[in-house]
Design a protein around this motif. Structure first.
Motif, PDB file in Angstrom:
ATOM      1  N   VAL A 238     -40.486   4.677 -16.368  1.00  0.00           N
ATOM      2  CA  VAL A 238     -39.410   3.682 -16.444  1.00  0.00           C
ATOM      3  C   VAL A 238     -38.703   3.761 -17.787  1.00  0.00           C
ATOM      4  O   VAL A 238     -37.462   3.687 -17.863  1.00  0.00           O
ATOM      5  CB  VAL A 238     -39.959   2.263 -16.218  1.00  0.00           C
ATOM      6  CG1 VAL A 238     -38.901   1.213 -16.551  1.00  0.00           C
ATOM      7  CG2 VAL A 238     -40.420   2.096 -14.774  1.00  0.00           C
ATOM      8  N   GLN A 239     -39.464   3.898 -18.853  1.00  0.00           N
ATOM      9  CA  GLN A 239     -38.870   3.997 -20.184  1.00  0.00           C
ATOM     10  C   GLN A 239     -37.941   5.206 -20.280  1.00  0.00           C
ATOM     11  O   GLN A 239     -36.863   5.138 -20.888  1.00  0.00           O
ATOM     12  CB  GLN A 239     -39.968   4.090 -21.252  1.00  0.00           C
ATOM     13  CG  GLN A 239     -39.467   4.149 -22.680  1.00  0.00           C
ATOM     14  CD  GLN A 239     -38.709   2.890 -23.098  1.00  0.00           C
ATOM     15  OE1 GLN A 239     -38.785   1.847 -22.440  1.00  0.00           O
ATOM     16  NE2 GLN A 239     -37.967   2.981 -24.190  1.00  0.00           N
ATOM     17  N   ARG A 240     -38.343   6.295 -19.665  1.00  0.00           N
ATOM     18  CA  ARG A 240     -37.510   7.500 -19.665  1.00  0.00           C
ATOM     19  C   ARG A 240     -36.210   7.258 -18.900  1.00  0.00           C
ATOM     20  O   ARG A 240     -35.141   7.704 -19.314  1.00  0.00           O
ATOM     21  CB  ARG A 240     -38.279   8.664 -19.044  1.00  0.00           C
ATOM     22  CG  ARG A 240     -37.570  10.008 -19.142  1.00  0.00           C
ATOM     23  CD  ARG A 240     -38.419  11.147 -18.588  1.00  0.00           C
ATOM     24  NE  ARG A 240     -37.784  12.417 -18.858  1.00  0.00           N
ATOM     25  CZ  ARG A 240     -37.946  13.128 -19.968  1.00  0.00           C
ATOM     26  NH1 ARG A 240     -38.738  12.672 -20.921  1.00  0.00           N
ATOM     27  NH2 ARG A 240     -37.326  14.284 -20.139  1.00  0.00           N
ATOM     28  N   ILE A 241     -36.300   6.534 -17.811  1.00  0.00           N
ATOM     29  CA  ILE A 241     -35.121   6.253 -16.987  1.00  0.00           C
ATOM     30  C   ILE A 241     -34.166   5.300 -17.701  1.00  0.00           C
ATOM     31  O   ILE A 241     -32.951   5.541 -17.770  1.00  0.00           O
ATOM     32  CB  ILE A 241     -35.545   5.662 -15.627  1.00  0.00           C
ATOM     33  CG1 ILE A 241     -36.309   6.703 -14.798  1.00  0.00           C
ATOM     34  CG2 ILE A 241     -34.331   5.166 -14.852  1.00  0.00           C
ATOM     35  CD1 ILE A 241     -36.944   6.142 -13.537  1.00  0.00           C
ATOM     36  N   ALA A 246     -26.804   7.298 -18.579  1.00  0.00           N
ATOM     37  CA  ALA A 246     -25.804   8.224 -18.036  1.00  0.00           C
ATOM     38  C   ALA A 246     -26.414   9.157 -16.996  1.00  0.00           C
ATOM     39  O   ALA A 246     -25.726   9.609 -16.075  1.00  0.00           O
ATOM     40  CB  ALA A 246     -25.174   9.040 -19.166  1.00  0.00           C
ATOM     41  N   THR A 247     -27.698   9.435 -17.149  1.00  0.00           N
ATOM     42  CA  THR A 247     -28.378  10.343 -16.219  1.00  0.00           C
ATOM     43  C   THR A 247     -28.854   9.625 -14.971  1.00  0.00           C
ATOM     44  O   THR A 247     -28.825  10.173 -13.871  1.00  0.00           O
ATOM     45  CB  THR A 247     -29.582  11.006 -16.916  1.00  0.00           C
ATOM     46  OG1 THR A 247     -29.133  11.660 -18.106  1.00  0.00           O
ATOM     47  CG2 THR A 247     -30.251  12.027 -16.010  1.00  0.00           C
ATOM     48  N   PHE A 248     -29.265   8.360 -15.145  1.00  0.00           N
ATOM     49  CA  PHE A 248     -29.786   7.586 -14.022  1.00  0.00           C
ATOM     50  C   PHE A 248     -29.020   6.264 -13.883  1.00  0.00           C
ATOM     51  O   PHE A 248     -29.588   5.180 -14.047  1.00  0.00           O
ATOM     52  CB  PHE A 248     -31.284   7.309 -14.220  1.00  0.00           C
ATOM     53  CG  PHE A 248     -32.111   8.551 -14.415  1.00  0.00           C
ATOM     54  CD1 PHE A 248     -32.324   9.423 -13.362  1.00  0.00           C
ATOM     55  CD2 PHE A 248     -32.669   8.847 -15.659  1.00  0.00           C
ATOM     56  CE1 PHE A 248     -33.094  10.566 -13.529  1.00  0.00           C
ATOM     57  CE2 PHE A 248     -33.438   9.986 -15.843  1.00  0.00           C
ATOM     58  CZ  PHE A 248     -33.639  10.855 -14.771  1.00  0.00           C
ATOM     59  N   PRO A 249     -27.728   6.326 -13.583  1.00  0.00           N
ATOM     60  CA  PRO A 249     -26.922   5.091 -13.512  1.00  0.00           C
ATOM     61  C   PRO A 249     -27.349   4.167 -12.370  1.00  0.00           C
ATOM     62  O   PRO A 249     -27.145   2.951 -12.460  1.00  0.00           O
ATOM     63  CB  PRO A 249     -25.504   5.624 -13.292  1.00  0.00           C
ATOM     64  CG  PRO A 249     -25.688   6.968 -12.668  1.00  0.00           C
ATOM     65  CD  PRO A 249     -26.930   7.528 -13.293  1.00  0.00           C
ATOM     66  N   GLU A 250     -27.926   4.718 -11.306  1.00  0.00           N
ATOM     67  CA  GLU A 250     -28.337   3.886 -10.166  1.00  0.00           C
ATOM     68  C   GLU A 250     -29.358   2.828 -10.578  1.00  0.00           C
ATOM     69  O   GLU A 250     -29.347   1.704 -10.063  1.00  0.00           O
ATOM     70  CB  GLU A 250     -28.936   4.750  -9.045  1.00  0.00           C
ATOM     71  CG  GLU A 250     -28.005   5.802  -8.478  1.00  0.00           C
ATOM     72  CD  GLU A 250     -28.126   7.135  -9.187  1.00  0.00           C
ATOM     73  OE1 GLU A 250     -27.721   8.150  -8.601  1.00  0.00           O
ATOM     74  OE2 GLU A 250     -28.627   7.158 -10.349  1.00  0.00           O
ATOM     75  N   TRP A 251     -30.224   3.193 -11.506  1.00  0.00           N
ATOM     76  CA  TRP A 251     -31.304   2.287 -11.904  1.00  0.00           C
ATOM     77  C   TRP A 251     -30.773   1.108 -12.716  1.00  0.00           C
ATOM     78  O   TRP A 251     -31.253  -0.017 -12.577  1.00  0.00           O
ATOM     79  CB  TRP A 251     -32.339   3.045 -12.713  1.00  0.00           C
ATOM     80  CG  TRP A 251     -33.581   2.254 -13.018  1.00  0.00           C
ATOM     81  CD1 TRP A 251     -34.707   2.166 -12.248  1.00  0.00           C
ATOM     82  CD2 TRP A 251     -33.837   1.446 -14.177  1.00  0.00           C
ATOM     83  NE1 TRP A 251     -35.638   1.357 -12.852  1.00  0.00           N
ATOM     84  CE2 TRP A 251     -35.129   0.899 -14.037  1.00  0.00           C
ATOM     85  CE3 TRP A 251     -33.098   1.127 -15.315  1.00  0.00           C
ATOM     86  CZ2 TRP A 251     -35.690   0.062 -14.992  1.00  0.00           C
ATOM     87  CZ3 TRP A 251     -33.648   0.287 -16.268  1.00  0.00           C
ATOM     88  CH2 TRP A 251     -34.942  -0.241 -16.106  1.00  0.00           C
ATOM     89  N   GLN A 252     -29.772   1.354 -13.532  1.00  0.00           N
ATOM     90  CA  GLN A 252     -29.323   0.360 -14.509  1.00  0.00           C
ATOM     91  C   GLN A 252     -28.857  -0.943 -13.855  1.00  0.00           C
ATOM     92  O   GLN A 252     -29.061  -2.032 -14.410  1.00  0.00           O
ATOM     93  CB  GLN A 252     -28.191   0.943 -15.369  1.00  0.00           C
ATOM     94  CG  GLN A 252     -28.499   2.333 -15.942  1.00  0.00           C
ATOM     95  CD  GLN A 252     -29.767   2.377 -16.787  1.00  0.00           C
ATOM     96  OE1 GLN A 252     -30.054   1.433 -17.518  1.00  0.00           O
ATOM     97  NE2 GLN A 252     -30.523   3.483 -16.690  1.00  0.00           N
ATOM     98  N   ASP A 253     -28.214  -0.852 -12.707  1.00  0.00           N
ATOM     99  CA  ASP A 253     -27.675  -2.045 -12.045  1.00  0.00           C
ATOM    100  C   ASP A 253     -28.530  -2.482 -10.849  1.00  0.00           C
ATOM    101  O   ASP A 253     -28.091  -3.316 -10.057  1.00  0.00           O
ATOM    102  CB  ASP A 253     -26.245  -1.767 -11.556  1.00  0.00           C
ATOM    103  CG  ASP A 253     -25.302  -1.471 -12.713  1.00  0.00           C
ATOM    104  OD1 ASP A 253     -25.465  -2.088 -13.780  1.00  0.00           O
ATOM    105  OD2 ASP A 253     -24.424  -0.609 -12.544  1.00  0.00           O
TER     106      ASP A 253
END
Length: 276
Positions: A238-241, A246-253
């Motif tokens: 999770v910390q990596r994500i 920018a690499t994993f925008p789906e997770w942010q929202d």
């Protein structure tokens, strides 16, 4: 049918003896099993539309040849229990003569296991080729294998099953999906998991995605084996994500991200207070 002549069949079963005049050919003996094998291959891997395309493809087509090889192995495996038996007026008998002695039950069983193992290995190779074939990617079969981060029979192998990998894969796949769903809801997010599954199926995984996928797959294997969830690994993932928006925008929202973004208290001079 993919295989319609004795000559075509023997291209994939080279150890079969030649048929003598007046004797039924190997193709005639196992034709019903060839049909069953093709049905199995169509239903589970190819789909009706794709199979029609394979039947129309030239015999030199590599994908068609792979499908033929799988079909031949599976048909012979199905047929073996009855190939050495003949029905006589007095019951069943074993085919034999002075030159050829019937194989022992152990050898026959080993042959059946070998045919099954080779069939499943070729099926895994087939899935890799199908995954990069656009006309297959929208099929029901593609959706079946793309519903998990294990889009081929490798799951059964890594889970410790060397025999009948297809049967074991079907059972393990259902359990793996349940575990992946739990990991998605609590750590990865359903949105990012969907992307990782799709790219895994299409063999388009990036280096950054591979790190996340490897962590999830290792966790899944451990939980399939009865081990407890490795929280340390998943929190690290999770910390990596979260540090790579920018690499994993789906997770942010995602809803999952809210579990790791709790508001922190900041004290100010004008903040209120109370006495005990």
């Amino acid at each position: 049918m993919l295989i319609s002549t004795d000559e075509q069949l023997r291209n994939y079963l080279p150890n079969a003896l030649s048929t003598v005049e007046g004797e039924s050919s190997l193709y005639e003996k196992i034709e019903p099993y060839l049909r069953k094998a093709e049905t199995w291959l169509t239903r589970n891997f190819l789909g009706e539309d794709f199979m029609c395309g394979m039947e129309a493809a030239p015999e030199t087509d590599a994908l068609r040849a792979l499908c033929c090889h799988i079909t031949a192995l599976d048909a012979l495996r199905r047929a073996i229990p009855s190939l050495d038996l003949i029905l006589t007026p007095n019951g069943f008998g074993i085919v034999s003569n002075q030159n050829i002695v019937p194989a022992s039950a152990d050898r026959v069983n080993r042959l059946i296991e070998s045919l099954l193992s080779n069939r499943d290995d070729l099926a895994s190779d087939l899935l890799l080729k199908l995954a990069v074939t656009p006309s297959w990617q929208s099929s029901v079969q593609a959706a079946y294998f793309g519903a998990t981060l294990w889009p081929n029979l490798e799951l059964a192998t890594l889970a410790g099953h060397s025999a009948d990998k297809w049967t074991h894969y079907k059972s393990l796949r259902l359990r793996a999906i349940t575990i992946e769903q739990e990991l998605a809801e609590n750590f990865i997010s359903e949105e990012l998991m969907a992307r990782l599954r799709r790219n895994m199926l299409l063999q388009q995984v990036t280096a950054e995605e591979r790190t996340i996928i490897d962590a999830v797959r290792q966790t899944t294997l451990e939980m399939l084996a009865g081990k407890t969830l490795d929280y340390k690994r998943m929190f690290s993932t999770v910390q990596r994500i979260r540090t790579r928006p920018a690499t994993f925008p789906e997770w942010q929202d995602s809803y999952t991200a809210m579990l790791f973004c709790r508001p922190s208290f900041e004290n100010h001079k004008d903040s209120g207070g109370y006495w005990w």
